[in-house]
Motif scaffolding. Structure first.
Motif, mmCIF file in Angstrom:
data_model
loop_
_atom_site.group_PDB
_atom_site.id
_atom_site.type_symbol
_atom_site.label_atom_id
_atom_site.label_comp_id
_atom_site.label_asym_id
_atom_site.label_seq_id
_atom_site.Cartn_x
_atom_site.Cartn_y
_atom_site.Cartn_z
ATOM 1 N N LEU A 91 0.407 -1.413 -0.316
ATOM 2 C CA LEU A 91 -0.028 0.052 0.083
ATOM 3 C C LEU A 91 0.907 1.134 0.168
ATOM 4 C CD1 LEU A 91 -2.952 -1.217 2.470
ATOM 5 C CD2 LEU A 91 -3.102 -0.047 -0.092
ATOM 6 N N THR A 92 0.852 2.478 -0.735
ATOM 7 C CA THR A 92 1.475 3.092 -1.150
ATOM 8 C C THR A 92 1.167 3.953 0.079
ATOM 9 O OG1 THR A 92 0.033 4.289 -2.853
ATOM 10 C CG2 THR A 92 1.900 2.905 -3.607
ATOM 11 N N ASN A 93 1.621 5.554 0.188
ATOM 12 C CA ASN A 93 1.639 6.128 0.978
ATOM 13 C C ASN A 93 0.593 6.579 1.277
ATOM 14 O OD1 ASN A 93 4.207 5.838 2.624
ATOM 15 N ND2 ASN A 93 4.855 7.202 2.768
ATOM 16 N N ALA A 94 -0.016 6.591 0.048
ATOM 17 C CA ALA A 94 -1.093 7.779 -0.651
ATOM 18 C C ALA A 94 -2.512 6.810 -0.386
ATOM 19 C CB ALA A 94 -1.067 7.951 -1.805
ATOM 20 N N SER A 95 -2.228 5.715 -0.514
ATOM 21 C CA SER A 95 -3.393 5.080 -0.234
ATOM 22 C C SER A 95 -3.946 4.553 0.943
ATOM 23 C CB SER A 95 -3.272 3.789 -0.683
ATOM 24 O OG SER A 95 -3.156 3.131 -2.487
ATOM 25 N N GLN A 96 -2.492 4.801 2.013
ATOM 26 C CA GLN A 96 -2.848 4.638 3.204
ATOM 27 C C GLN A 96 -3.312 5.705 4.132
ATOM 28 O OE1 GLN A 96 0.389 3.333 6.271
ATOM 29 N NE2 GLN A 96 1.285 2.563 4.627
#
Lengths: 558, 313
Positions: A91-96
């Motif tokens: 999970l990318t930081n944006a998704s998180q």
């Protein structure tokens, strides 16, 4: 007489219109829904969660999610702490941030997630590599530790989203229910999509969301084509068990990705030819483990020989393979206890005492493979030509299938869900019709190019690293090595990507990094070539070869 | 028989005032809202015929009225902002519950969908149009949407007919209509009469400037064919200061004017009225609602106008 007939007919029509207009079930037996989501995968669940979490909607939007499978299996999914499912997503930081914002992140089992703080992009053939460290490059989130991404199992994510949804009153989950047919209603002025379900319900949707995967029925109903190609490649996934060690993620630019799930378990993604994938998934797990260890340690020539050997004799026993690898190690004068030896070392012993020189450049030796986790799937690229149909919209895999490098497809799907939820709330706040093309256009405008960019970067990476032609390998390795020395450029790449706000929740920091990395890589190779041409006059010839070799994989797609 | 294209050209040169006349119009700039006595019906038969002919296209979101569809969200943003300026939006999706709204010249019902949006946002809405075809299309389209059934009604009527009835409204909207009626002063006056004390009147139209001529008629109609040629008539466009000036005078002799004072550039006090430009940005393919603090340059072409009726007028 005629007049009376006309009048009674008009009255009849008006009565019908009144019936249709009543909320709930009309005379036609349709059940009115604002949003019908087909597909209970991560993208569909995340979109439902985002709608549910939006307090501004205060329950005025009735959402129904239809899933063919049994979601109870996901809800009740349990695994011991040291075992892991084989479908893993980074999970990318944006998704998180998105999951955090909608309040779903707290429902994920944090113990089953693992931050990626360091990463090595590594060339399987030339051994050139580039290190990215989140801390050194100033990446990461204000709270918590710095990280580039966080690994977790897809099931952990799905279970978390389901838990988040369980308390929401305006979301109806219909699982073990199949979509039997989608057609347009025949109400005058309507033409809205009607979804016929296997449980007998017939739903009329103001907005029909297709989160239903590669063969999306919603996409076929919307008459939207998708373009793309199949790579002649399959990805093998498995959960690897090894002695405890902390190590960076090894990125799948080479053939193999080795992603840490915990100190003692890692996730494997190995893209290879369909033939070899078939043999490896059927063979003794020890064969796969041996091959992975060898792939990271032996020169590429020998690794290729081992692949050929296995293809010729699929029934090769683990002992025979071990003998074969030991022989190759001897031939390459690899000392039996060096970091590059795998056949002569018991993985358990390798973790005792001081590790040999160079061990930190390699992932740990695989001791075994968690039973039942070996699987493989074909690699494909698909992109729908449009995201919006008549009161339909596509998200996630229904809209795009990407080369599954470290589960980027899922991050794109979450990005879609976030953007669509934003778009829907804006339209609602302005009293718009959420099914109308005008209301949905901002979603397509935000996501289409964004997705295309990432898909294209991943595709180019695949093609760049699928090649074994010496000029290509030379160029990409030189580029990689040059890049690795230039900390300022490296920080620049990541810094530029890090500057974007999380509210955009776009394709994500990491893949933007990779995307710009590829661009810079090309630039780096060009610099290296320029240097080379100053020293040798043959550079022109190399360039030509390079161009020819680069054109080679491009031709594959046609 | 003439080839089709030539016939069309012939018709268009005959039917439309020449460019020379337009240029004259630019220079002389007659006060369009100057009162023409006696007031007669504001419905222009030719315009009604034009839009009736196009009525089937109202709901093709990528066709003739694509620009209007795109504009709607921005109009609604403005309307919402103005209506909610004096009450906090606690329940955003039903923010306008309890308001009575009227949409004059609803066309295919896009704005009345917006008003209907007003309806979707909770306002009970009446939408009228002088073209029976438009009303038919609009009501048929709305009938397919169950959520609109209670809040929205359609009628084929002119604004003069409504004035003769007792019903008055909290919100009266007439979007992109003023430039299509005969005797705009009488039309605006009638719309204003339909507003309850303390209620709001929203108008949107095009300013009579060279830039507007270039963009809405030369570019949009003739060069790009975004809009059917003949949709706009330059001399019917109305400048923002003419609307402001209209409401700065008492509507009824002796009554308090709706706009009590104006500032530099003829701009009214923000609590009484507002002119807000709305600009189409081609490379974005979307409209942009000008921010509040911009120069009058933003309202050189399309603009929105809001005025509030004082409680004591």
């Amino acid at each position: 007489m005629l007049l009376r007939w006309a009048r009674s007919r008009a009255r009849h029509t008006r009565a019908l219109a009144r019936l249709y207009s009543g909320l709930g079930t009309g005379s036609s037996g349709y059940k009115e829904c604002d949003v019908v989501i087909v597909g209970g995968g991560p993208a569909g669940l995340a979109f439902a969660s985002a709608l549910a979490a939006n307090k501004a909607l205060d329950g005025s939007v009735k959402v129904t999610l239809v899933e063919g499978g049994d979601l109870d299996k996901v809800r009740d999914w349990e695994m011991p702490p040291d075992a892991f499912s084989n479908r893993v997503v980074s999970l990318t930081n944006a998704s998180q941030d998105f999951l955090d914002e909608i309040g779903a992140w707290v429902h994920l089992d944090a113990e089953r997630t693992c931050p990626i703080e360091d990463m090595q992009v590594w060339d399987g053939i030339s051994d050139a590599r580039i290190d990215f460290s989140a801390a050194a490059l100033g990446l990461g989130r204000g709270k918590g530790s710095s990280q580039m991404a966080r690994l977790t199992e897809t099931l952990n994510l799905q279970r978390g989203l389901l838990q988040h949804l369980s308390g929401q009153s305006n979301i109806t989950l219909l699982d073990s229910t199949k979509v039997e047919n989608i057609f347009s209603d025949d109400i005058p002025g309507g033409g809205w999509p009607v979804v016929q379900l296997s449980n007998g319900n017939v739903l009329r949707a103001r907005l029909l969301v297709g989160a239903d995967g590669i063969n999306s029925p919603v996409r076929s109903y919307s008459k939207i084509d998708s373009y793309g190609w199949d790579y002649n490649t399959r990805a093998i996934v498995a959960t690897l068990l090894h002695p405890p060690r902390i190590f960076p993620a090894f990125l799948p630019t080479g053939p193999i990705a080795f992603l840490p799930l915990s100190d003692t378990a890692s996730s494997l993604v190995w893209s290879t030819t369909p033939a070899l994938a078939a043999v490896l998934t059927k063979a003794d797990p020890a064969i796969l483990a041996g091959m992975i260890n060898a792939a990271f340690r032996l020169p590429e020539r020998s690794v290729r020989f081992l692949h050929r050997r296995l293809l010729e004799q699929p029934s090769l026993s683990p002992e025979d393979l071990r003998t074969e690898i030991a022989f190759r190690e001897q031939a390459h004068t690899i000392a039996p206890h060096s970091a590059y030896a795998s056949a002569t070392i018991n993985p358990e012993d390798a973790s005792v005492g001081i590790p040999p020189h160079g061990a930190e450049a390699l992932p740990p030796l695989v001791a075994s493979i968690q039973p039942g986790t070996i699987a493989s799937f074909p690699l494909r690229l698909r992109h729908a030509e449009e995201y919006i149909g008549s009161r339909t919209v596509l998200i996630g895999d229904a809209a795009h299938i990407v080369h599954p490098l470290a589960g980027q497809g899922l991050n794109l799907g979450l990005g879609d869900a976030a953007a669509l939820a934003r778009c829907v709330s804006t339209a609602l706040a302005l009293g718009g019709d959420i099914g109308s093309r005008t209301a949905l256009t901002p979603y397509a405008r935000e996501r289409y190019f964004e997705n295309h960019k990432v898909m294209s970067a991943v595709d180019k990476l695949h093609k760049l690293y699928a090649s074994t032609a010496p000029p290509v390998v030379w160029a990409r390795s030189t580029g990689l090595e040059v890049l690795n020395e230039l900390d300022t450029i490296k920080a620049g790449i990541v810094g530029a990507a890090g500057g974007q706000s999380s509210a955009r929740a776009g394709a994500g920091l990491f893949w933007d990094t990779v995307a710009s990395g590829v661009e810079t890589l090309v630039g780096g190779a060009r610099v290296a070539e320029a240097v080379g041409s100053g020293l040798q006059s043959v550079a022109g010839g190399i360039l030509q070869q390079l161009a020819r070799a680069a054109a080679g994989p491009e031709n594959d797609r046609r | 028989m003439l080839p089709r294209s030539r016939a069309r050209l012939l018709v268009s040169t005959l039917a439309r005032p020449s460019l020379r006349q337009h240029v004259c119009a630019l220079h002389t700039s007659p006060r369009r809202l100057a009162e023409q006595q006696p007031p007669f019906s504001t419905v222009n038969d030719a315009e009604i015929a034009h839009f009736s002919r196009l009525s089937a296209l109202w709901w093709d979101e990528r066709g003739e009225f694509a620009l209007l569809h795109k504009m709607n969200a921005h109009r609604m943003r403005f309307i919402r902002e103005k209506l909610l300026s004096d009450r906090p939006p606690d329940a955003p999706s039903r923010a306008l519950a309890g308001l009575d709204a009227l949409d004059v010249g609803c066309g295919g019902g896009i704005l009345s969908e917006a008003t209907q949006s007003l309806a979707r946002l909770g306002a009970s809405t009446l939408a009228v149009d002088a073209s029976a075809e438009n009303v038919h299309i609009a009501s048929r389209h709305a009938a397919a949407d169950a959520r609109l059934a209670d809040a929205l009604a359609f009628r084929c009527a002119s604004v003069e007919e409504l004035v003769r009835e007792p019903r008055r409204f909290d919100v009266v909207c007439s979007m992109e209509v003023v430039e299509h009626v005969d005797n705009p002063a009488a039309f605006v006056r009638a719309c204003a009469e339909l507003v309850r004390p303390g209620g709001h009147l929203f108008l949107s139209t095009v300013a009579r400037t060279p830039l507007a001529y270039l963009l809405t008629i030369v570019a949009a109609e003739r060069l790009l064919r975004l809009v059917e040629p003949g949709t706009h008539t330059f001399s019917k466009y109305i400048n923002p200061d003419e609307l402001v000036g209209f409401f700065a005078k008492p509507l009824v002799p002796g009554a308090r004017p709706w706009i009590s004072r104006t500032y530099a550039h003829g701009l009214p006090t923000r609590t009484e009225a507002e002119v807000r430009g709305i600009v189409y940005v081609p490379w974005r393919g979307d409209w942009v609602l000008a921010p509040r603090a911009t120069t009058p340059w933003s309202s050189q072409v399309n603009y929105l106008f809001w005025v509030r009726r004082p409680y004591d007028s």
